[in-house]
Design an enzyme around this catalytic site. Structure first.
Site, PDB file in Angstrom:
ATOM      1  N   HIS A   1       0.806  -1.219   0.000  1.00  0.00           N
ATOM      2  CA  HIS A   1       0.000   0.000   0.000  1.00  0.00           C
ATOM      3  C   HIS A   1       0.837   1.267   0.000  1.00  0.00           C
ATOM      4  CE1 HIS A   1      -3.440  -2.355  -0.219  1.00  0.00           C
ATOM      5  NE2 HIS A   1      -4.290  -1.459   0.230  1.00  0.00           N
TER       6      HIS A   1
ATOM      7  N   ASP B   1      -5.511   4.786  10.203  1.00  0.00           N
ATOM      8  CA  ASP B   1      -6.941   4.927   9.877  1.00  0.00           C
ATOM      9  C   ASP B   1      -7.475   3.687   9.162  1.00  0.00           C
ATOM     10  OD1 ASP B   1      -6.715   7.435  10.862  1.00  0.00           O
ATOM     11  OD2 ASP B   1      -6.817   8.460   8.940  1.00  0.00           O
TER      12      ASP B   1
ATOM     13  N   GLU C   1      -9.195  13.672  15.407  1.00  0.00           N
ATOM     14  CA  GLU C   1      -8.683  13.978  14.069  1.00  0.00           C
ATOM     15  C   GLU C   1      -9.440  15.187  13.526  1.00  0.00           C
ATOM     16  OE1 GLU C   1      -8.175  10.957  11.109  1.00  0.00           O
ATOM     17  OE2 GLU C   1      -6.951   9.674  12.393  1.00  0.00           O
TER      18      GLU C   1
HETATM   19  C1  LIG Z   1      -5.913   3.407   2.419  1.00  0.00           C
HETATM   20  C2  LIG Z   1      -4.660   3.734   3.197  1.00  0.00           C
HETATM   21  C3  LIG Z   1      -4.762   4.344   4.429  1.00  0.00           C
HETATM   22  C4  LIG Z   1      -3.629   4.656   5.173  1.00  0.00           C
HETATM   23  N1  LIG Z   1      -3.778   5.241   6.390  1.00  0.00           N
HETATM   24  C5  LIG Z   1      -2.687   5.532   7.129  1.00  0.00           C
HETATM   25  C6  LIG Z   1      -2.818   6.126   8.417  1.00  0.00           C
HETATM   26  O1  LIG Z   1      -3.909   6.417   8.884  1.00  0.00           O
HETATM   27  N2  LIG Z   1      -1.687   6.366   9.130  1.00  0.00           N
HETATM   28  C7  LIG Z   1      -0.449   6.044   8.660  1.00  0.00           C
HETATM   29  O2  LIG Z   1       0.517   6.238   9.385  1.00  0.00           O
HETATM   30  N3  LIG Z   1      -0.302   5.499   7.437  1.00  0.00           N
HETATM   31  C8  LIG Z   1      -1.392   5.259   6.663  1.00  0.00           C
HETATM   32  N4  LIG Z   1      -1.234   4.707   5.415  1.00  0.00           N
HETATM   33  C9  LIG Z   1       0.136   4.537   4.885  1.00  0.00           C
HETATM   34  C10 LIG Z   1       0.697   3.189   5.268  1.00  0.00           C
HETATM   35  O3  LIG Z   1       0.971   3.134   6.651  1.00  0.00           O
HETATM   36  C11 LIG Z   1       2.015   2.933   4.536  1.00  0.00           C
HETATM   37  O4  LIG Z   1       1.851   3.089   3.154  1.00  0.00           O
HETATM   38  C12 LIG Z   1       2.520   1.532   4.832  1.00  0.00           C
HETATM   39  O5  LIG Z   1       3.841   1.424   4.354  1.00  0.00           O
HETATM   40  C13 LIG Z   1       1.660   0.510   4.171  1.00  0.00           C
HETATM   41  O6  LIG Z   1       1.894  -0.756   4.716  1.00  0.00           O
HETATM   42  P1  LIG Z   1       2.104  -1.990   3.741  1.00  0.00           P
HETATM   43  O7  LIG Z   1       2.029  -3.189   4.600  1.00  0.00           O
HETATM   44  O8  LIG Z   1       1.196  -1.939   2.575  1.00  0.00           O
HETATM   45  O9  LIG Z   1       3.618  -1.698   3.315  1.00  0.00           O
HETATM   46  P2  LIG Z   1       4.315  -1.822   1.884  1.00  0.00           P
HETATM   47  O10 LIG Z   1       3.796  -0.779   0.983  1.00  0.00           O
HETATM   48  O11 LIG Z   1       4.250  -3.211   1.409  1.00  0.00           O
HETATM   49  O12 LIG Z   1       5.822  -1.452   2.305  1.00  0.00           O
HETATM   50  C14 LIG Z   1       6.171  -0.143   2.720  1.00  0.00           C
HETATM   51  C15 LIG Z   1       7.686  -0.040   2.932  1.00  0.00           C
HETATM   52  O13 LIG Z   1       8.045  -0.817   4.075  1.00  0.00           O
HETATM   53  C16 LIG Z   1       8.927  -1.869   3.711  1.00  0.00           C
HETATM   54  N5  LIG Z   1       8.491  -3.063   4.433  1.00  0.00           N
HETATM   55  C17 LIG Z   1       7.333  -3.740   4.286  1.00  0.00           C
HETATM   56  N6  LIG Z   1       7.297  -4.762   5.153  1.00  0.00           N
HETATM   57  C18 LIG Z   1       8.438  -4.713   5.867  1.00  0.00           C
HETATM   58  C19 LIG Z   1       8.992  -5.497   6.907  1.00  0.00           C
HETATM   59  N7  LIG Z   1       8.356  -6.554   7.409  1.00  0.00           N
HETATM   60  N8  LIG Z   1      10.196  -5.155   7.394  1.00  0.00           N
HETATM   61  C20 LIG Z   1      10.870  -4.085   6.924  1.00  0.00           C
HETATM   62  N9  LIG Z   1      10.397  -3.313   5.929  1.00  0.00           N
HETATM   63  C21 LIG Z   1       9.196  -3.624   5.411  1.00  0.00           C
HETATM   64  C22 LIG Z   1       8.799  -2.019   2.204  1.00  0.00           C
HETATM   65  O14 LIG Z   1       9.973  -2.522   1.633  1.00  0.00           O
HETATM   66  C23 LIG Z   1       8.513  -0.600   1.776  1.00  0.00           C
HETATM   67  O15 LIG Z   1       9.700   0.128   1.677  1.00  0.00           O
HETATM   68  C24 LIG Z   1      -2.344   4.384   4.645  1.00  0.00           C
HETATM   69  C25 LIG Z   1      -2.234   3.787   3.394  1.00  0.00           C
HETATM   70  C26 LIG Z   1      -3.379   3.465   2.666  1.00  0.00           C
HETATM   71  C27 LIG Z   1      -3.239   2.854   1.316  1.00  0.00           C
END
Ligand SMILES: Cc1cc2nc3c(=O)[nH]c(=O)nc-3n(C[C@H](O)[C@H](O)[C@H](O)COP(=O)(O)OP(=O)(O)OC[C@H]3O[C@@H](n4cnc5c(N)ncnc54)[C@H](O)[C@@H]3O)c2cc1C
Ligand SMILES: *[C@@H]1O[C@H](CO)[C@@H](O)[C@H](O)[C@H]1NC(C)=O
Ligand SMILES: *[C@@H]1O[C@H](CO)[C@@H](O)[C@H](O)[C@H]1NC(C)=O
Ligand SMILES: *[C@@H]1O[C@H](CO)[C@@H](O)[C@H](O)[C@H]1NC(C)=O
Length: 523
Positions: free
Chosen positions: A97, A162, A273
């Site tokens: 994400h 969120d 918020e």
């Molecule tokens: C609909 C939506 C709502 C959101 N709301 C919020 C919010 O309210 N507050 C907030 O803070 N953020 C929010 N986000 C942002 C979100 O926290 C970040 O985009 C987060 O990185 C997404 O997590 P993911 O598991 O999809 O990570 P990914 O996109 O898969 O990875 C993100 C980064 O972390 C690294 N990574 C992933 N897993 C690991 C691991 N196990 N160890 C080390 N590195 C790793 C990846 O290599 C990459 O660099 C939101 C995103 C979306 C799409």
């Protein structure tokens, strides 16, 4: 051309082609030779070259579906052994994400963290000053699943995002900020221990007491120092129900003054918020996500006239078995201190899990309309409190005066809840605001709802912050040059770079952040 010359040329060409391919297929063979309990896939990997932003597409060479932490360690060790020349990188992918390709690895290896099912979630209960215990989870676990499992014991994590369909490793690599952060700090302030696979392939357990430098580095570390394979998350007793409240303001200063008053009050809400409502005309009930105010609210008759409004969003947790007369009085009294537009109190009651999972409810609606998998040129900023009015006047009064293509969130948090030894970068002020522009682009449009326009709008906002020297930091940062990264980290750059040298000196991990480049690490 004589036959033998032609045959010779064909042989020569195929020999060259094989040589060119050799490095790739060699790596492929060497990966399949690793002793692991999971498996590698070399086909159908398109998903790993995509993310929620829908703008960056880099296909990996392979995807690892890890069966255990040692699969991840064996893979990273192998890439480490190949040395700097191989150019091969490794990206952990949580739920994908990210917005700008941060979890992608161009011709590298993507580790599909969600298939890491070990350790199974394990709860430890404690009753004392240190809290109510913790849960150990895999780095690929989704927050929604942790919530569901914890609720079986009447417990829950304290600090959220969120949206809960994100992985633990993904949010802890950034910060994890939501309406509870003013009280509990971000998610990275609520972790007791981690297990990490470093860029050398070592498996290290770390906490504030043990390998503290790695522990703090990994929290908010953008995946640069290790892959989080296990996390120990602090818990608190869970509520059953939530009173969910929205009130409206027409004046930005009154709105932020009330927000700051609420986050510093002793007796206050459990979640705080806010959002900006730009140029809406008509009735304002049900204007975002799953919030459905009661129809008989006086507020549901409130008509907006196209100008900018500010909506303060609050929640108070409660249990229906307790005396709610007292609770209602308390809420009344807290609201009576605020200076919102009279007759704009929108109120509803939902189950705790429904409240926390509210964005997923919105997701389902958007999915049905085909509006979820569109480009998302999001911009998240942390703005110092002393500059929020300069920021608001220009951004909401000018740059975004007529439309916004998605929610715009604005709310303050208190710096004292952030541990300054972590890698997370925040403004240098006691109170700062998260301002999130959560735009979605119409993929076919070249107008104000198209990607090009929205990216231009983001640039105008960033340029303004820079020119006016507001001390703003990007959250979920994205930059194109190492100079910009240096400026982002400021005084923290030296520590960040030193940690990279210590834990991932070949720059194997999380190449999609584009901070360091394998082979040309200029330290
Ligand atoms: C609909 C939506 C709502 C959101 N709301 C919020 C919010 O309210 N507050 C907030 O803070 N953020 C929010 N986000 C942002 C979100 O926290 C970040 O985009 C987060 O990185 C997404 O997590 P993911 O598991 O999809 O990570 P990914 O996109 O898969 O990875 C993100 C980064 O972390 C690294 N990574 C992933 N897993 C690991 C691991 N196990 N160890 C080390 N590195 C790793 C990846 O290599 C990459 O660099 C939101 C995103 C979306 C799409
Ligand atoms: C921030 O939190 C600290 C510690 O709880 C507190 O002393 C301080 O008053 C808070 N600041 C504001 C502006 O709320
Ligand atoms: C607001 O929206 C209307 C249409 O909904 C539009 O005509 C107008 O230009 C917009 N801008 C402002 C500043 O009102
Ligand atoms: C963190 O905060 C403490 C106490 O305020 C301060 O002494 C220290 O210098 C800070 N460290 C960093 C790295 O900013």
């Amino acid at each position: 051309m004589p036959f033998f010359i032609r045959s010779f040329m064909i042989m020569l060409l195929s020999f060259l082609a094989i040589q060119l391919n050799l490095c790739f297929s060699n790596i492929q063979f060497s990966l399949t030779d690793l002793r692991i309990t999971g498996h590698f896939s070399f086909v159908n990997n398109e998903f790993a070259g995509k993310d929620y932003g829908n703008q960056f597409r880099f296909l990996p060479l392979a995807v690892l579906y890890p069966g255990s932490v040692s699969d991840i360690a064996a893979t990273v060790s192998h890439v480490w052994d190949l040395g700097p020349g191989s150019g091969l990188t490794v990206a952990a992918r949580g739920h994908g994400h990210s917005i700008q390709g941060q979890a992608q690895a161009h011709r590298g290896i993507v580790v599909n963290m969600e298939s890491l099912k070990k350790p199974k979630m394990k709860f430890e209960f404690e009753f004392g000053e240190s809290g109510f215990g913790y849960v150990d989870v895999s780095g690929g676990e989704l927050w929604i699943d942790i919530l569901k499992e914890s609720l079986k014991f009447g417990l829950a994590p304290k600090s959220w995002t969120d949206y809960l369909h994100l992985t633990v490793g993904g949010t802890l690599s950034n910060a994890g900020i939501s309406g509870q952060a003013f009280r509990h700090g971000p998610q990275i302030s609520n972790v007791r221990q981690l297990e990490v696979v470093t860029g050398k392939g070592d498996v290290v357990t770390c906490s504030d007491e043990q390998n503290a430098d790695l522990f703090n580095g990994v929290l908010g570390g953008l995946g640069q120092f290790g892959i989080i394979t296990r996390a120990r998350i602090a818990l608190e007793p869970a509520a059953q129900m939530v009173k969910w409240i929205r009130v409206l303001y027409s004046d930005f200063s009154t709105f932020t003054r009330d927000q700051e008053r609420l986050i510093s009050a002793k007796n206050t809400f459990d979640y705080i918020e806010g959002l900006v409502i730009i140029n809406r005309t008509g009735l304002l009930n049900n204007w975002r996500s799953s919030f459905n105010p009661k129809d008989d609210d006086e507020a549901s008759q409130f008509k907006s006239e196209g100008k900018t409004l500010f909506c303060l969003e609050l929640a108070k947790y409660f249990n229906p078995d307790n005396d709610n007369g007292a609770l209602n009085e308390e809420i009344e009294s807290m609201l009576s201190e605020l200076r919102y537009i009279p007759s704009t109190v929108f109120m509803t009651e939902v189950a705790y899990i429904e409240f926390l999972d509210r964005v997923h409810t919105a997701e389902i609606k958007l999915q049905a309309k085909g509006l979820w998998d569109v480009p998302h040129p999001w911009l998240n900023l942390l703005v110092p409190s002393s500059k929020i009015h300069v920021f608001g006047d220009e951004v909401f009064g000018n740059i975004l005066a007529d439309t916004s293509n998605g929610p715009v969130l604005v709310y303050p948090v208190n710096k004292s809840k952030w541990n300054n030894r972590t890698s997370a970068v925040i403004p240098d002020e006691d109170v700062f605001y998260l301002v999130a522009f959560l735009s979605q682009a119409d993929p076919l449009s070249t107008g104000k709802d198209g990607l090009v326009y929205l990216l231009g709008q983001n640039k105008r906002i960033l340029d303004f912050c820079k020119e006016a020297d507001l001390g703003v930091k990007q959250y979920l940062p994205h930059f194109n040059t190492q100079d910009e990264w240096r400026a982002h980290f400021g005084q923290r750059w030296e520590t960040f770079q030193r940690r990279k040298m210590d834990y991932d000196p070949l720059a194997i991990l999380a190449p999609g952040q584009r901070i360091f480049q394998k082979g040309i690490m200029d330290l």
